[in-house]
Scaffold this active site. Structure first.
Site, PDB file in Angstrom:
ATOM      1  N   LYS A  39       0.847  -1.202   0.000  1.00 31.76           N
ATOM      2  CA  LYS A  39       0.000   0.000   0.000  1.00 31.76           C
ATOM      3  C   LYS A  39       0.883   1.253   0.000  1.00 31.76           C
ATOM      4  O   LYS A  39       2.070   1.183   0.314  1.00 31.76           O
ATOM      5  CB  LYS A  39      -0.918  -0.010   1.220  1.00 31.76           C
ATOM      6  CG  LYS A  39      -0.182   0.019   2.560  1.00 31.76           C
ATOM      7  CD  LYS A  39      -1.129  -0.218   3.732  1.00 31.76           C
ATOM      8  CE  LYS A  39      -0.382  -0.175   5.047  1.00 31.76           C
ATOM      9  NZ  LYS A  39      -1.222  -0.632   6.177  1.00 31.76           N
ATOM     10  N   ARG A 137     -11.405   0.283  13.958  1.00 33.43           N
ATOM     11  CA  ARG A 137     -11.309   0.866  12.619  1.00 33.43           C
ATOM     12  C   ARG A 137     -12.346   0.137  11.784  1.00 33.43           C
ATOM     13  O   ARG A 137     -13.527   0.316  11.998  1.00 33.43           O
ATOM     14  CB  ARG A 137      -9.859   0.732  12.116  1.00 33.43           C
ATOM     15  CG  ARG A 137      -9.524   1.633  10.964  1.00 33.43           C
ATOM     16  CD  ARG A 137      -8.027   1.725  10.694  1.00 33.43           C
ATOM     17  NE  ARG A 137      -7.415   0.461  10.282  1.00 33.43           N
ATOM     18  CZ  ARG A 137      -6.152   0.317   9.924  1.00 33.43           C
ATOM     19  NH1 ARG A 137      -5.341   1.359   9.937  1.00 33.43           N
ATOM     20  NH2 ARG A 137      -5.662  -0.844   9.561  1.00 33.43           N
ATOM     21  N   HIS A 171      -6.706  -6.822  12.889  1.00 29.31           N
ATOM     22  CA  HIS A 171      -5.499  -5.999  12.936  1.00 29.31           C
ATOM     23  C   HIS A 171      -5.266  -5.572  14.380  1.00 29.31           C
ATOM     24  O   HIS A 171      -6.192  -5.127  15.058  1.00 29.31           O
ATOM     25  CB  HIS A 171      -5.698  -4.779  12.027  1.00 29.31           C
ATOM     26  CG  HIS A 171      -4.431  -4.030  11.741  1.00 29.31           C
ATOM     27  ND1 HIS A 171      -3.261  -4.647  11.328  1.00 29.31           N
ATOM     28  CD2 HIS A 171      -4.149  -2.703  11.783  1.00 29.31           C
ATOM     29  CE1 HIS A 171      -2.323  -3.720  11.141  1.00 29.31           C
ATOM     30  NE2 HIS A 171      -2.828  -2.547  11.411  1.00 29.31           N
ATOM     31  N   ARG A 226       1.354 -10.567   7.774  1.00 27.73           N
ATOM     32  CA  ARG A 226       1.172  -9.390   6.911  1.00 27.73           C
ATOM     33  C   ARG A 226       2.163  -8.275   7.260  1.00 27.73           C
ATOM     34  O   ARG A 226       1.763  -7.177   7.641  1.00 27.73           O
ATOM     35  CB  ARG A 226      -0.232  -8.787   7.112  1.00 27.73           C
ATOM     36  CG  ARG A 226      -1.421  -9.611   6.768  1.00 27.73           C
ATOM     37  CD  ARG A 226      -2.667  -8.717   6.755  1.00 27.73           C
ATOM     38  NE  ARG A 226      -2.815  -7.883   7.938  1.00 27.73           N
ATOM     39  CZ  ARG A 226      -3.526  -8.216   9.015  1.00 27.73           C
ATOM     40  NH1 ARG A 226      -4.170  -9.355   9.068  1.00 27.73           N
ATOM     41  NH2 ARG A 226      -3.601  -7.388  10.035  1.00 27.73           N
ATOM     42  N   TYR A 272      13.771  31.938   4.513  1.00 27.66           N
ATOM     43  CA  TYR A 272      12.530  32.639   4.846  1.00 27.66           C
ATOM     44  C   TYR A 272      12.430  32.938   6.346  1.00 27.66           C
ATOM     45  O   TYR A 272      12.747  32.095   7.179  1.00 27.66           O
ATOM     46  CB  TYR A 272      11.329  31.765   4.493  1.00 27.66           C
ATOM     47  CG  TYR A 272      11.070  31.620   3.016  1.00 27.66           C
ATOM     48  CD1 TYR A 272      10.793  32.723   2.219  1.00 27.66           C
ATOM     49  CD2 TYR A 272      11.081  30.356   2.434  1.00 27.66           C
ATOM     50  CE1 TYR A 272      10.539  32.564   0.865  1.00 27.66           C
ATOM     51  CE2 TYR A 272      10.821  30.196   1.082  1.00 27.66           C
ATOM     52  CZ  TYR A 272      10.545  31.311   0.296  1.00 27.66           C
ATOM     53  OH  TYR A 272      10.291  31.144  -1.033  1.00 27.66           O
ATOM     54  N   CYS A 319      12.766  25.132   2.553  1.00 31.50           N
ATOM     55  CA  CYS A 319      11.857  25.730   1.573  1.00 31.50           C
ATOM     56  C   CYS A 319      11.153  24.609   0.799  1.00 31.50           C
ATOM     57  O   CYS A 319      11.354  23.437   1.062  1.00 31.50           O
ATOM     58  CB  CYS A 319      12.625  26.610   0.601  1.00 31.50           C
ATOM     59  SG  CYS A 319      13.778  27.757   1.381  1.00 31.50           S
ATOM     60  N   MET A 320      10.349  24.986  -0.184  1.00 30.35           N
ATOM     61  CA  MET A 320       9.621  23.970  -0.946  1.00 30.35           C
ATOM     62  C   MET A 320      10.579  23.062  -1.733  1.00 30.35           C
ATOM     63  O   MET A 320      10.420  21.843  -1.750  1.00 30.35           O
ATOM     64  CB  MET A 320       8.627  24.637  -1.908  1.00 30.35           C
ATOM     65  CG  MET A 320       7.717  23.642  -2.609  1.00 30.35           C
ATOM     66  SD  MET A 320       6.621  24.416  -3.800  1.00 30.35           S
ATOM     67  CE  MET A 320       5.488  25.301  -2.735  1.00 30.35           C
ATOM     68  N   ASP A 321      11.576  23.680  -2.358  1.00 32.34           N
ATOM     69  CA  ASP A 321      12.431  22.920  -3.270  1.00 32.34           C
ATOM     70  C   ASP A 321      13.888  22.875  -2.841  1.00 32.34           C
ATOM     71  O   ASP A 321      14.712  22.279  -3.534  1.00 32.34           O
ATOM     72  CB  ASP A 321      12.369  23.555  -4.670  1.00 32.34           C
ATOM     73  CG  ASP A 321      10.943  23.819  -5.095  1.00 32.34           C
ATOM     74  OD1 ASP A 321      10.129  22.898  -4.994  1.00 32.34           O
ATOM     75  OD2 ASP A 321      10.653  24.968  -5.485  1.00 32.34           O
TER      76      ASP A 321
HETATM   77  C1  LIG Z   1      -0.529  -1.483   7.032  1.00 33.41           C
HETATM   78  C2  LIG Z   1      -1.118  -2.750   7.508  1.00 33.41           C
HETATM   79  C3  LIG Z   1      -0.292  -3.839   7.843  1.00 33.41           C
HETATM   80  C4  LIG Z   1       1.214  -3.738   7.921  1.00 33.41           C
HETATM   81  O1  LIG Z   1       1.612  -3.001   9.043  1.00 33.41           O
HETATM   82  P1  LIG Z   1       3.163  -2.850   9.419  1.00 33.41           P
HETATM   83  O2  LIG Z   1       3.148  -2.237  10.758  1.00 33.41           O
HETATM   84  O3  LIG Z   1       3.750  -1.941   8.385  1.00 33.41           O
HETATM   85  O4  LIG Z   1       3.745  -4.199   9.366  1.00 33.41           O
HETATM   86  C5  LIG Z   1      -0.912  -5.034   8.135  1.00 33.41           C
HETATM   87  N1  LIG Z   1      -2.256  -5.155   8.129  1.00 33.41           N
HETATM   88  C6  LIG Z   1      -3.070  -4.118   7.852  1.00 33.41           C
HETATM   89  C7  LIG Z   1      -4.548  -4.308   7.903  1.00 33.41           C
HETATM   90  C8  LIG Z   1      -2.535  -2.886   7.539  1.00 33.41           C
HETATM   91  O5  LIG Z   1      -3.342  -1.866   7.258  1.00 33.41           O
END
Ligand SMILES: *Cc1c(COP(=O)(O)O)cnc(C)c1O
Length: 381
Positions: A39, A137, A171, A226, A272, A319-321
């Site tokens: 992601k 969540r 999670h 995961r 700035y 700054c920005m850049d």
């Molecule tokens: C982002 C996420 C993970 C991974 O989390 P880490 O802390 O980066 O290992 C696993 N499961 C779900 C649902 C997530 O949103």
């Protein structure tokens, strides 16, 4: 790749990714599956190349936050199963089916919509049912006193036509903090799994563990883990370093190239708002990286970058850049020198100073910063 013409770039070391993957894999039982998180552009590392690399290394599944991220992976030719962890709007369900993406589902109503769309398309949609065991969540809320109703609802969802309920997951909210809270969440998860088994629903893939749990709680591995952050070489908390044996290696480094070096007299204000005034005759290097690249402005006057092996303080506002470094004490600095913006230690330090976590700084490195993959021959996506 030739970086001499790049102002600022991110080096993505695929050898480090491979090392991290193998290190983590070695902690798992042989039959445990490995889902790699891709992601947010693979935590800023470039989803397509990371996805391909994980596929080549033998990962079993990838996960993304939304359909468009899954689409990017498919368009680049990734064949692995992809789990979409976020809600998918009704209009995009046909795209899910077309891309052969597995969808998270968090309530019966959504399940019905997915089921109807799958039937209309004459296809089967694979889903993973999400349980909320304490993160507050997404997910079916597994709360005391309502377990039976919730299990019934999930069972109904699993039997909807056009859906294949392949997975059940949750999670953890505090896996890098409280063991007691994490285990209470895990117990709720196991109770839910058992309640569903009693109803004749068995999931092929049950999964809970993201990075912090992978490092600490083997009992939570179940059928799949995961991990995200650890795959990219960072630790969710300082205390978790060393639990993985050989240690993880940061995959990303950000570098820039000094644009100009100027001698300015004592008393000169810099950048700035004139927040910095030189306290001595100084040599100031202008480095073309700023908040427009994702470098936090809150690091103004606080952080350092490394030039010729020496840490040089940022002078004045980012700054920005661009930003300015004091290179008075580093002999010979000239335009074209490399400035290390982030390596492992510098990124961790920057995150602390900016009041955030490495995750955020990695994700913030924006598309203006080209990703350069090392070693080069591995980067073919
Ligand atoms: C982002 C996420 C993970 C991974 O989390 P880490 O802390 O980066 O290992 C696993 N499961 C779900 C649902 C997530 O949103």
């Amino acid at each position: 790749m030739d970086t001499t013409r790049m102002r600022t770039w991110a080096e993505i070391d695929l050898t480090a990714l491979e090392h991290n993957y193998r290190t983590l894999r070695a902690m798992l039982p042989r039959e445990c599956r490995f889902l790699g998180l891709c992601k947010a552009n693979a935590y800023g590392h470039g989803a397509a190349v990371i996805g391909h690399t994980l596929e080549r290394l033998g990962a079993d599944m990838l996960a993304v936050a939304c359909v468009s991220e899954a689409e990017e992976l498919r368009q680049s030719g990734v064949k692995l199963p992809i789990l979409c962890l976020g809600e998918t709007p009704e209009e995009l369900i046909p795209l899910l089916l077309e891309l052969d993406v597995t969808q998270m589902v968090e309530d019966l109503e959504t399940g019905r919509r997915l089921s109807a769309a799958a039937q209309r398309a004459g296809r089967t949609l694979r889903v993973h049912v999400k349980l909320d065991t304490g993160m507050s969540r997404l997910g079916f809320l597994w709360e005391a006193g309502r377990e039976e109703e919730t299990a019934d609802e999930i069972a109904r969802l699993c039997r909807l036509p056009g859906l294949e309920a392949e997975g059940l997951f949750t999670h953890f909210a505090d896996a890098d903090g409280s063991e007691a809270y994490t285990m209470a969440q895990f117990d709720r998860f196991l109770a839910a799994r058992a309640a569903l088994e009693e109803r004749g629903i068995a999931f092929k893939i049950c999964h809970c563990a993201s990075s912090a749990a992978v490092l600490q709680y083997p009992c939570t591995y179940l059928d799949m883990v995961r991990p995200g952050l650890v795959l990219y070489g960072w630790y969710p908390a300082e205390e978790l370093k060393g639990l993985d044996g050989p240690g993880l290696e940061p995959v990303m480094a950000v570098k820039s190239r000094v644009a100009a070096v100027r001698s300015l007299p004592k008393g000169t204000p810099v950048s700035y708002g004139r927040t910095a005034v030189l306290e001595r005759d100084s040599r100031i290097a202008v480095v073309p990286v700023g908040y427009g690249d994702g470098y936090p402005r809150s690091l103004s006057n606080r952080m350092v970058m490394r030039v010729r092996g020496v840490e040089c303080p940022i002078v004045g506002r980012v700054c920005m850049d661009m930003c300015m470094l004091d290179v008075t004490d580093v002999p010979g600095v000239q335009a074209g020198d490399v400035a290390v913006v982030y390596d492992g230690p510098l990124l961790e330090r920057a995150a602390r100073l900016a009041g955030t976590i490495p995750y955020e700084l990695m994700c913030d490195v924006n598309p203006r910063v080209p990703r350069v993959y090392l070693p080069e021959d591995r980067a073919e996506a």
